[in-house]
Motif scaffolding. Structure first.
Motif, short mmCIF file in Angstrom:
data_model
loop_
_atom_site.label_atom_id
_atom_site.label_comp_id
_atom_site.label_asym_id
_atom_site.label_seq_id
_atom_site.Cartn_x
_atom_site.Cartn_y
_atom_site.Cartn_z
N GLY A 25 0.80 -1.22 0.00
CA GLY A 25 0.00 0.00 0.00
C GLY A 25 0.83 1.27 0.00
N ALA A 26 1.98 1.23 0.64
CA ALA A 26 2.83 2.42 0.71
C ALA A 26 3.59 2.67 -0.59
N THR A 27 3.88 1.60 -1.34
CA THR A 27 4.69 1.75 -2.54
C THR A 27 3.88 1.68 -3.84
N ALA A 28 2.63 1.24 -3.76
CA ALA A 28 1.79 1.12 -4.95
C ALA A 28 1.66 2.43 -5.73
N PRO A 29 1.59 3.60 -5.07
CA PRO A 29 1.50 4.85 -5.84
C PRO A 29 2.71 5.07 -6.76
N ASP A 30 3.89 4.61 -6.34
CA ASP A 30 5.08 4.73 -7.20
C ASP A 30 4.91 3.89 -8.47
N PHE A 31 4.40 2.68 -8.30
CA PHE A 31 4.15 1.80 -9.44
C PHE A 31 3.08 2.40 -10.35
N LYS A 32 2.03 2.94 -9.76
CA LYS A 32 0.95 3.55 -10.55
C LYS A 32 1.48 4.71 -11.38
N THR A 33 2.36 5.51 -10.81
CA THR A 33 2.96 6.63 -11.54
C THR A 33 3.72 6.12 -12.77
N LYS A 34 4.48 5.04 -12.59
CA LYS A 34 5.22 4.48 -13.73
C LYS A 34 4.27 3.94 -14.80
N VAL A 35 3.16 3.34 -14.38
CA VAL A 35 2.16 2.85 -15.34
C VAL A 35 1.59 4.03 -16.13
N GLU A 36 1.29 5.12 -15.45
CA GLU A 36 0.75 6.31 -16.12
C GLU A 36 1.78 6.88 -17.10
N GLU A 37 3.05 6.92 -16.70
CA GLU A 37 4.10 7.41 -17.59
C GLU A 37 4.23 6.49 -18.81
N ALA A 38 4.13 5.19 -18.58
CA ALA A 38 4.21 4.23 -19.68
C ALA A 38 3.04 4.41 -20.63
N ALA A 39 1.84 4.57 -20.09
CA ALA A 39 0.64 4.73 -20.92
C ALA A 39 0.74 5.98 -21.78
N ALA A 40 1.40 7.00 -21.28
CA ALA A 40 1.54 8.26 -22.02
C ALA A 40 2.36 8.08 -23.29
N THR A 41 3.16 7.01 -23.37
CA THR A 41 3.97 6.75 -24.56
C THR A 41 3.20 5.96 -25.62
N SER A 42 1.96 5.58 -25.32
CA SER A 42 1.10 4.81 -26.21
C SER A 42 1.77 3.53 -26.73
N PRO A 43 2.22 2.68 -25.81
CA PRO A 43 2.89 1.45 -26.24
C PRO A 43 1.89 0.42 -26.79
N ARG A 44 2.41 -0.54 -27.52
CA ARG A 44 1.59 -1.67 -27.97
C ARG A 44 1.75 -2.84 -27.00
N ARG A 45 2.83 -2.79 -26.21
CA ARG A 45 3.07 -3.82 -25.21
C ARG A 45 3.64 -3.19 -23.94
N LEU A 46 3.23 -3.74 -22.81
CA LEU A 46 3.79 -3.35 -21.52
C LEU A 46 4.45 -4.59 -20.94
N VAL A 47 5.74 -4.48 -20.65
CA VAL A 47 6.50 -5.59 -20.09
C VAL A 47 6.83 -5.24 -18.65
N LEU A 48 6.42 -6.12 -17.74
CA LEU A 48 6.73 -5.94 -16.32
C LEU A 48 7.78 -6.96 -15.92
N MET A 49 8.98 -6.48 -15.65
CA MET A 49 10.07 -7.35 -15.23
C MET A 49 9.95 -7.52 -13.71
N MET A 50 9.64 -8.75 -13.28
CA MET A 50 9.28 -8.97 -11.88
C MET A 50 10.17 -9.97 -11.16
N GLU A 51 11.34 -10.28 -11.71
CA GLU A 51 12.23 -11.25 -11.08
C GLU A 51 12.61 -10.87 -9.66
N GLU A 52 12.74 -9.58 -9.42
CA GLU A 52 13.21 -9.12 -8.11
C GLU A 52 12.09 -8.58 -7.23
N LEU A 53 10.84 -8.78 -7.65
CA LEU A 53 9.70 -8.37 -6.82
C LEU A 53 9.44 -9.50 -5.83
#
Length: 113
Positions: A25-53
């Protein structure tokens, strides 16, 4: 471990966010910000690298759902290297039916089209 989310653009149509640490809950806003930044680039694919999550609380799952909605139906979401505890949450909620789960990053598979 402290949470980090970094965004990079690969070619013109792929946004890649690398996640590490604990997504709660404390860190989710940081992730949401990155998602919004990614969406602003109008990608065709979003890749979430989660090996270290290491951990994802329900707040992280909410951001994943937000990402799917924000990106729209024409954007494929790939989750790469998801650890078992996180994958268990994704599978139990049925979110695995909305994304592609990959064990490793396969540029040829993701960058095709």
């Amino acid at each position: 471990m402290a949470f980090t989310a970094t965004l990079e653009t690969i070619k013109d149509n792929i946004a890649k966010i690398t996640l590490s640490g604990e997504l709660d809950g404390a860190t989710a806003p940081d992730f949401k910000t990155k998602v919004e930044e990614a969406a602003a680039t109008s990608p065709r694919r979003l890749v979430l690298m989660m090996e270290e999550l290491e951990f994802m609380a329900s707040a992280g799952l909410r951001v994943l759902i937000f990402a799917k909605q924000k990106m729209g139906t024409n954007v494929d979401i790939y989750m790469v290297g998801v650890q078992e505890t996180v994958k268990d949450t994704i599978t139990k909620t049925g979110f695995d039916q909305s994304v592609y789960l990959l064990d490793e990053y396969d540029a040829a598979q993701i960058e095709a089209v």
